[in-house]
Enzyme design. Structure first.
Site, mmCIF file in Angstrom:
data_model
loop_
_atom_site.group_PDB
_atom_site.id
_atom_site.type_symbol
_atom_site.label_atom_id
_atom_site.label_comp_id
_atom_site.label_asym_id
_atom_site.label_seq_id
_atom_site.Cartn_x
_atom_site.Cartn_y
_atom_site.Cartn_z
ATOM 1 N N ASP A 68 0.950 -1.276 -0.034
ATOM 2 C CA ASP A 68 -0.100 0.041 0.019
ATOM 3 C C ASP A 68 0.970 1.292 -0.005
ATOM 4 O O ASP A 68 0.451 2.441 0.030
ATOM 5 C CB ASP A 68 -1.043 -0.081 1.270
ATOM 6 C CG ASP A 68 -0.203 -0.106 2.507
ATOM 7 O OD1 ASP A 68 1.005 -0.214 2.495
ATOM 8 O OD2 ASP A 68 -1.115 -0.053 3.616
ATOM 9 N N SER A 69 2.146 1.003 0.065
ATOM 10 C CA SER A 69 3.069 2.199 -0.207
ATOM 11 C C SER A 69 2.943 2.705 -1.398
ATOM 12 O O SER A 69 3.150 3.893 -1.649
ATOM 13 C CB SER A 69 4.771 1.861 -0.044
ATOM 14 O OG SER A 69 4.926 0.511 -0.786
ATOM 15 N N ASP A 128 -1.315 -6.033 -0.370
ATOM 16 C CA ASP A 128 -1.542 -5.495 1.019
ATOM 17 C C ASP A 128 -2.995 -5.243 0.984
ATOM 18 O O ASP A 128 -3.659 -4.677 0.003
ATOM 19 C CB ASP A 128 -1.098 -4.223 1.165
ATOM 20 C CG ASP A 128 0.402 -4.229 1.938
ATOM 21 O OD1 ASP A 128 0.433 -5.187 2.840
ATOM 22 O OD2 ASP A 128 1.113 -3.121 1.769
ATOM 23 N N LYS A 186 -1.516 -9.575 2.700
ATOM 24 C CA LYS A 186 -0.643 -8.791 3.894
ATOM 25 C C LYS A 186 -1.437 -8.053 4.465
ATOM 26 O O LYS A 186 -2.135 -7.170 3.831
ATOM 27 C CB LYS A 186 0.524 -8.167 3.587
ATOM 28 C CG LYS A 186 1.442 -7.758 4.838
ATOM 29 C CD LYS A 186 3.058 -7.560 4.313
ATOM 30 C CE LYS A 186 3.069 -6.235 3.839
ATOM 31 N NZ LYS A 186 2.545 -4.838 4.566
ATOM 32 N N GLU A 189 -1.588 -5.570 8.585
ATOM 33 C CA GLU A 189 -0.709 -5.069 9.654
ATOM 34 C C GLU A 189 -1.490 -5.360 10.973
ATOM 35 O O GLU A 189 -2.846 -5.203 10.856
ATOM 36 C CB GLU A 189 -0.657 -3.383 9.366
ATOM 37 C CG GLU A 189 0.176 -3.095 8.191
ATOM 38 C CD GLU A 189 0.405 -1.653 8.028
ATOM 39 O OE1 GLU A 189 -0.190 -0.991 8.682
ATOM 40 O OE2 GLU A 189 0.649 -1.281 6.848
ATOM 41 N N GLU A 236 8.884 -4.420 10.714
ATOM 42 C CA GLU A 236 9.311 -2.948 10.220
ATOM 43 C C GLU A 236 9.841 -2.243 11.502
ATOM 44 O O GLU A 236 9.106 -2.041 12.416
ATOM 45 C CB GLU A 236 8.242 -2.574 9.438
ATOM 46 C CG GLU A 236 8.524 -0.998 8.926
ATOM 47 C CD GLU A 236 7.750 -0.445 7.855
ATOM 48 O OE1 GLU A 236 6.797 -1.236 7.476
ATOM 49 O OE2 GLU A 236 7.696 0.682 7.493
HETATM 50 O O1 KIV Z 1 3.460 -0.897 1.677
HETATM 51 C C1 KIV Z 1 4.602 -1.655 1.686
HETATM 52 O O2 KIV Z 1 5.512 -1.300 0.884
HETATM 53 C C2 KIV Z 1 4.962 -2.313 2.673
HETATM 54 C C3 KIV Z 1 6.677 -2.780 2.911
HETATM 55 C C4 KIV Z 1 7.223 -1.511 3.132
HETATM 56 C C5 KIV Z 1 6.738 -3.945 3.917
HETATM 57 O O3 KIV Z 1 4.469 -2.856 3.668
#
Ligand code: KIV
Length: 273
Positions: free
Chosen positions: A49-50, A88, A118, A120, A186
């Site tokens: 989600d970055s 994500d 993924k 969090e 992280e």
């Molecule tokens: O969103 C992302 O890029 C991440 C990584 C930094 C692990 O969660």
């Protein structure tokens, strides 16, 4: 029988089996061409989600939507052949509880073809991770600094210092016991990352953690030096593509203004005349 060999994508089980083995190489990707480049070297490609901050100019990951993750997930799927593709779950798509999480995780898998999602969170997400993994959805955990919680964490600080180490350790244990096949650590102190790696029985993937983790992940635009507005301490730039791009764009602008581009080799003549 077919003469060519099918390339088999790695599964969550393959990643899980790498615990204590050769380090897992992981990168993010958000587009087809970059996914193809990452796939050539990586075991796992994360549609993080970055993407919201890196490609869409958002100030945090909180504005990222399911639709954005699906669109980028579909693009990445076209470029990934061998790596495990993980997508994500965006903010507010899973925190209400297991059924909301299941509905959205299943949609991400069905519409992108990813092999896992993924999400969090630590102990408070264990019930949800258990619910998903019992119903056919492989989950990668993410503890320590969880950027979707930036407002309650009070910033992007290192997590698990001093007495807080126990909380992060319990988070990682809870996520692993709930059925996650791997856990991102992280921005946690290196010694704590090593202790977690030695304690849980699934691979840890570090970002700002320790070389002792079972694998490493970086945001691809950070490590290519394409996103250079700021550089967190844990990022190593392996290239300076933003500098290259700036120089290329300046050269193009200069040649257009001087009418040196396009040159003879870039234009078409009508030979019939
Ligand atoms: O969103 C992302 O890029 C991440 C990584 C930094 C692990 O969660």
């Amino acid at each position: 029988m077919s003469s060519h060999q099918e390339i088999r994508a790695l599964t969550p089980g393959d990643i899980r089996a790498r615990k204590g083995g050769d380090p897992l190489v992981c990168l993010t990707a958000y587009t087809t061409p970059v996914a193809q480049l990452a796939d050539a070297e990586c075991d796992l490609v994360l549609v993080g989600d970055s993407v919201g901050m890196v490609l869409h100019g958002l100030p945090t990951t909180l504005g990222v939507t399911m639709e954005m993750m699906i669109l980028h997930g579909q693009a990445v799927a076209r470029g990934v052949k061998r790596a495990l593709m993980v997508v994500d779950m965006p903010f507010a798509s899973y925190e209400e509880g297991p059924t909301q999480a299941y509905r959205n995780a299943a949609r991400l898998m069905a519409e992108t073809g990813c092999g896992a999602v993924k999400l969090e969170g630590g102990q408070h997400m264990a019930e949800t991770i258990h619910f998903l993994t019992q119903r056919g959805i492989p989950v990668m955990g993410h503890v320590g600094l969880t950027p979707q919680s930036v407002n309650t964490l009070g910033g992007y600080r290192v997590q698990g210092k001093g007495a807080d180490a126990t909380r992060v350790m319990h988070d990682a244990q809870a996520v692993a016991q709930a059925g996650a096949f791997s856990v991102v650590l992280e921005k946690v102190p290196a010694r704590l990352a090593d202790e977690i790696t030695a304690t849980i029985d699934v691979p840890t993937v570090g970002i700002g953690a320790s070389a002792g983790c079972d694998g490493q992940i970086l945001v691809i635009d950070d490590m290519l030096g394409l996103f250079d507005a700021f550089k967190p301490k844990f990022v190593k730039r392996y290239a300076a593509l933003a500098d290259d791009a700036r120089a290329a764009i300046a050269a193009y602008a200069e040649e257009v203004r001087a009418r040196r581009f396009p040159a003879a080799e870039h234009i078409f003549e009508d030979q019939s005349k």
